[in-house]
Motif scaffolding. Structure first.
Motif, PDB file in Angstrom:
ATOM      1  N   THR A 169      69.141  -1.087  67.561  1.00 16.27           N
ATOM      2  CA  THR A 169      70.077  -0.455  69.110  1.00 16.27           C
ATOM      3  C   THR A 169      69.902   1.049  69.586  1.00 16.27           C
ATOM      4  O   THR A 169      70.428   1.709  70.094  1.00 16.27           O
ATOM      5  CB  THR A 169      71.093  -1.680  69.262  1.00 16.27           C
ATOM      6  N   GLU A 196      68.543   0.125  75.176  1.00 15.54           N
ATOM      7  CA  GLU A 196      68.607  -1.364  74.902  1.00 15.54           C
ATOM      8  C   GLU A 196      68.185  -0.850  72.890  1.00 15.54           C
ATOM      9  O   GLU A 196      69.053  -1.463  72.126  1.00 15.54           O
ATOM     10  CB  GLU A 196      68.376  -2.748  75.076  1.00 15.54           C
ATOM     11  N   THR A 236      76.040 -10.713  69.873  1.00 16.26           N
ATOM     12  CA  THR A 236      77.085  -9.318  71.452  1.00 16.26           C
ATOM     13  C   THR A 236      76.192  -7.946  71.299  1.00 16.26           C
ATOM     14  O   THR A 236      76.586  -7.172  71.888  1.00 16.26           O
ATOM     15  CB  THR A 236      78.248  -9.343  71.321  1.00 16.26           C
ATOM     16  N   SER A 237      75.091  -8.050  70.780  1.00 17.22           N
ATOM     17  CA  SER A 237      74.793  -6.462  70.720  1.00 17.22           C
ATOM     18  C   SER A 237      72.402  -7.549  70.979  1.00 17.22           C
ATOM     19  O   SER A 237      72.204  -8.300  70.239  1.00 17.22           O
ATOM     20  CB  SER A 237      74.355  -5.991  69.398  1.00 17.22           C
ATOM     21  N   GLU A 277      69.798  -6.204  69.369  1.00 24.40           N
ATOM     22  CA  GLU A 277      69.112  -6.793  68.634  1.00 24.40           C
ATOM     23  C   GLU A 277      69.479  -7.565  67.899  1.00 24.40           C
ATOM     24  O   GLU A 277      68.824  -7.835  66.521  1.00 24.40           O
ATOM     25  CB  GLU A 277      69.527  -5.289  67.474  1.00 24.40           C
ATOM     26  N   SER A 337      79.952  -7.317  61.353  1.00 25.14           N
ATOM     27  CA  SER A 337      79.256  -7.510  62.834  1.00 25.14           C
ATOM     28  C   SER A 337      78.921  -8.744  63.610  1.00 25.14           C
ATOM     29  O   SER A 337      78.915  -9.475  64.434  1.00 25.14           O
ATOM     30  CB  SER A 337      77.942  -6.347  63.365  1.00 25.14           C
ATOM     31  N   ARG A 372      81.596 -11.137  63.363  1.00 26.72           N
ATOM     32  CA  ARG A 372      82.471 -11.094  64.402  1.00 26.72           C
ATOM     33  C   ARG A 372      81.698 -11.692  65.735  1.00 26.72           C
ATOM     34  O   ARG A 372      82.070 -12.381  66.627  1.00 26.72           O
ATOM     35  CB  ARG A 372      82.793  -9.432  64.526  1.00 26.72           C
ATOM     36  N   ARG A 414      71.521  -6.955  78.577  1.00 26.73           N
ATOM     37  CA  ARG A 414      72.925  -6.494  77.623  1.00 26.73           C
ATOM     38  C   ARG A 414      73.553  -7.714  77.253  1.00 26.73           C
ATOM     39  O   ARG A 414      73.896  -8.676  78.018  1.00 26.73           O
ATOM     40  CB  ARG A 414      73.428  -5.653  78.168  1.00 26.73           C
ATOM     41  N   PHE A 474      76.201  -7.897  75.925  1.00 27.32           N
ATOM     42  CA  PHE A 474      77.439  -7.193  74.932  1.00 27.32           C
ATOM     43  C   PHE A 474      78.804  -7.866  75.553  1.00 27.32           C
ATOM     44  O   PHE A 474      78.411  -8.868  76.304  1.00 27.32           O
ATOM     45  CB  PHE A 474      78.009  -6.231  75.049  1.00 27.32           C
ATOM     46  N   GLU A 475      80.085  -7.971  74.760  1.00 30.11           N
ATOM     47  CA  GLU A 475      81.284  -8.783  74.879  1.00 30.11           C
ATOM     48  C   GLU A 475      81.233  -8.917  76.408  1.00 30.11           C
ATOM     49  O   GLU A 475      81.639  -7.252  76.748  1.00 30.11           O
ATOM     50  CB  GLU A 475      82.438  -8.643  74.249  1.00 30.11           C
ATOM     51  N   GLY A 476      81.950 -10.094  77.232  1.00 35.14           N
ATOM     52  CA  GLY A 476      82.287  -9.444  78.251  1.00 35.14           C
ATOM     53  C   GLY A 476      81.555  -8.780  79.657  1.00 35.14           C
ATOM     54  O   GLY A 476      81.790  -8.720  80.845  1.00 35.14           O
ATOM     55  N   ARG A 477      80.242  -8.576  78.755  1.00 34.31           N
ATOM     56  CA  ARG A 477      79.265  -7.963  80.487  1.00 34.31           C
ATOM     57  C   ARG A 477      79.077  -9.078  81.352  1.00 34.31           C
ATOM     58  O   ARG A 477      78.993  -8.223  82.243  1.00 34.31           O
ATOM     59  CB  ARG A 477      78.337  -7.622  79.281  1.00 34.31           C
ATOM     60  N   GLN A 478      78.853 -10.532  81.955  1.00 31.27           N
ATOM     61  CA  GLN A 478      78.510 -10.544  82.450  1.00 31.27           C
ATOM     62  C   GLN A 478      80.245 -11.615  83.053  1.00 31.27           C
ATOM     63  O   GLN A 478      79.707 -12.903  83.059  1.00 31.27           O
ATOM     64  CB  GLN A 478      77.972 -12.123  82.213  1.00 31.27           C
ATOM     65  N   ALA A 482      84.203 -12.247  81.825  1.00 38.38           N
ATOM     66  CA  ALA A 482      84.869 -11.800  80.067  1.00 38.38           C
ATOM     67  C   ALA A 482      85.303 -12.970  79.193  1.00 38.38           C
ATOM     68  O   ALA A 482      85.470 -13.620  80.609  1.00 38.38           O
ATOM     69  CB  ALA A 482      87.174 -11.605  80.931  1.00 38.38           C
TER      70      ALA A 482
END
Lengths: 475, 220
Positions: free
Chosen positions: A199, A231, A298-299, A301, A324, A327, A437, A439-443, A445
């Motif tokens: 990324t 991205e 959560t990324s 990549e 990473s 997590r 994306r 990412f955490e919580g993107r769509q 919480a």
């Protein structure tokens, strides 16, 4: 002297002023505005008593906050139930009126996601510089436009001066040889590239995509690929002009016509890198090696082919990378070694500036036609990228295909890509999503996003778990 | 007028994860604000609080996550964020530096930054400092081991100075440095080049007249 890259040519043709301190002023031909990143910029103009430098370079459209439920949408801006979203869309309307900027309003048939609307209306043209307060502005590079996202301070700067204070980027060429296989799309290619370079792999670079596989892509596919450049860390993604580009632009509402069209096309034909152009970095891929992709982390990549498994952090050399991944797996509720196929989405989202164009909807409809969404899937949303896409899809009967399969057919907007409107994931829910994306919580919480192509999202909706779409379509 | 930054000494707080995206810095529900200020209480909202944040809430009444460093008593008043690689990736939202600035941050130190975020920081009086990964590793170790750890960031000299006297120089583009040192407004500076912009525009209009039609004409 070495030849120029496409990016070099676009940069040079828009250079207003170069300064000794390494900065430059770049002229901006097209400035697109939406409701989320513009209010503070207009407020800045107001406070300073400034007016737009050139109003006719600007066009606005609300997209991030707009409801996609038909019933709520019928009421227009006043009918938006969430008062905070409503105020933001109202503020865009008011700012456009006050500063005399053309706006495509909420229920205009041309309204939609700004990155779908621009190319569709011929607002985006080859050879232009185009900016918008949204990182997925890289999408427009599919038309050989120098296009990238900017912050709100820069939105104000462009409004006031028609220029951007910029620094030249480095050149990265991504060469993709061969042809993508059946059922493998530009989205899979984009994810595979990000999986390879990471990324941050494109940070500081303008990416130009080239090679046989790129030349074979439709404009929709090229837009998907350029869209995902950010991205990979690159603000800019570019593809040279060819017949596919010219054929796409011809006849668009704001495209030039007559003698101007001929002059424009003559200029656009030069929008490619010279054969002896030098890139700062070159990345090569073989299209044949790319399989349908699914992100597990959560990324963007954090991605694997659909026949792969969730990786094991304990088997990783780099402690930082292992941490990473650990997590990410905890957040995603997945275990190391688990087959990607065993991931079961609770919801499916087909839409976003990445994958909501007509070709995307056709691909998804081809998979679901005559089938039913699995009982374990709570919701499968199909959100067209614009009113024009919606109209076209309905003319082709795609809406019926989705509805008959048990999917929802919505009004255009950004929707569940970033959940600024009512469309969102609940905590812990997995989503097969055609957005950009994870990412955490993107769509929503606690929501867990898996990025896939439209065909793969449709296949997951039917099967109730991730599955190679070719198993459904080639059976 | 942007807040100047010349020399800043401040308490350091760790943000020990790679690829911190701007969604994490300020979640989307707070992007609905039409103001530039007030984002500080929602900085890192998903990590900082145990409940789901809504715009317009009184954050002082919310349950805080005791495991998130920003909530530790020892880091209260921090103004320098120590972070990992690719900090600020993802969305272009300037709300991210607005939230950092509103909270009181003046400087972020990391091995690398995403482009748009890096650029946005300079527009908001925040200095992003790139130091080598090994130095950042070392700073994390020292920071964890020493309560009340401060650093001095000197933009004029382009150097970060530790309490024990160690110094690390950093690179910054001349034009960005100048503007941050003086707190200058980009628009005001650019408008000094108005004649050059008009001259370019006239040439470009001649060369590409199809780009000057505007979007008023009715669409068939």
């Amino acid at each position: 002297m070495a030849g120029l890259t496409l990016y070099d040519k676009l940069w040079q043709s828009h250079l207003v002023e170069e300064r000794d301190d390494g900065s430059a002023l770049i002229y901006i031909d097209r400035h697109l505005t939406h409701e989320v990143t513009s209010p503070q910029a207009f407020e800045g103009l107001r406070l300073a008593g400034r007016r737009p430098w050139r109003r006719d370079a600007n066009i606005a459209v609300p997209d991030h906050n707009v409801p996609t439920e038909s019933a709520e949408r019928l009421g227009g801006v006043a009918g938006i139930l969430d008062p905070v979203s409503r105020l933001q869309v109202q503020t865009l309307d008011e700012n456009c009126a006050e500063f005399d900027i053309v706006e495509i309003p909420i229920n205009d048939v041309r309204q939609g996601i700004v990155h779908v609307v621009g190319p569709e209306q011929g607002i985006t043209l080859p050879g232009v510089t185009l900016v918008c307060g949204d990182s997925h502005t890289s999408t427009h590079g599919a038309l050989a436009a120098l296009a990238h996202g900017i912050g709100t301070s820069e939105v104000e700067h462009v409004l006031a001066t028609q220029c951007l204070l910029a620094q030249k980027m480095k050149n990265l060429q991504v060469r993709v040889s061969g042809r993508l296989g059946t059922g493998v799309t530009a989205k899979d290619l984009a994810l595979a590239i990000i999986g390879q370079i990471g990324t941050a792999g494109g940070t500081g670079f303008a990416i130009e995509y080239a090679g046989e596989a790129i030349e074979a892509l439709s404009m929709e596919g090229r837009m998907t690929l350029c869209n995902m450049s950010i991205e990979a860390g690159a603000r800019v993604g570019l593809i040279a002009v060819d017949d596919t580009t010219i054929d796409y632009v011809r006849g668009r509402p704001y495209a030039p016509t007559g003698e101007l069209w001929d002059r424009a096309v003559a200029a656009w034909r030069g929008l490619h890198s010279d054969p002896d152009a030098v890139f700062d970095r070159v990345v090569e891929l073989r299209a044949e090696d790319v399989k349908p992709q699914v992100t597990w982390g959560t990324s963007p990549e954090m991605v694997a082919p659909v026949d792969g498994v969730v990786p094991d952090p304990d088997a990783m050399d780099s402690p930082g990378r292992a941490e990473s991944v650990r997590r990410a797996l905890e957040y995603m509720g997945l275990t190391a070694g688990m087959p990607i196929r065993d991931i079961r989405p609770d919801r499916v989202f087909i839409g976003s500036c990445t994958n909501s164009r007509i070709e995307d909807l056709r691909a998804a409809a081809a998979v679901v036609k005559g089938r039913r969404v699995a009982a374990s899937v709570k919701q499968a949303l199909v959100v067209p990228g614009s009113g024009e896409v919606k109209k076209q899809a309905e003319a082709e009967g795609l809406d019926r295909v989705f509805l008959d399969a048990g999917m929802e057919w919505r009004e255009p907007g950004c929707s569940m890509c970033l959940a600024m409107n009512a469309d969102k994931l609940g905590a812990g829910e997995h989503c097969a999503s055609t957005s950009n994306r994870n990412f955490e919580g993107r769509q929503g919480a606690g929501g867990r996003t898996h990025l896939v192509s439209p065909a793969m999202a449709a296949a997951a909706a039917i099967a109730g778990h991730f599955i190679d779409v070719r198993e459904l379509t080639e059976a | 007028m942007m807040q100047k930054l010349t020399v800043h000494e401040g308490l350091v707080v760790p943000m020990d994860r790679a690829n911190v995206d701007t969604d994490l810095i300020i979640p989307k529900q707070f992007l609905k604000s039409i103001k530039r200020t007030g984002f500080g209480p929602n900085l890192f909202d998903n990590l900082r609080y145990l409940d789901e944040g809504e715009p317009g809430q009184d954050c002082s009444q919310r349950p805080i996550n005791p495991e998130f460093p920003l909530n530790f008593p020892r880091y209260q008043g921090a103004s320098i964020l120590l972070a990992r690689e690719n900090f600020g990736c993802g969305s272009s939202r300037e709300h991210a530096p607005w939230a950092l600035a509103d909270y009181g941050f003046r400087c972020v130190i990391a091995p690398s930054f995403a482009d748009i975020f890096y650029n946005n920081c300079f527009k908001n009086g925040i200095l992003p400092v790139v130091l080598p990964a090994a130095v950042v590793d070392d700073l994390f170790a020292v920071l964890y081991a020493s309560e009340g750890y401060t650093l001095t960031v000197d933009l004029r000299e382009q150097v970060v100075i530790a309490p024990d006297g160690r110094r690390w120089s950093f690179a910054v583009d001349g034009f960005r440095k100048e503007r941050l040192l003086e707190g200058l407004d980009d628009i005001g500076i650019t408008l000094k080049s108005a004649d050059a912009i008009r001259a370019y525009e006239a040439r470009w209009r001649e060369q590409s007249p199809w780009l000057f039609g505007g979007f008023d004409r009715p669409v068939s």
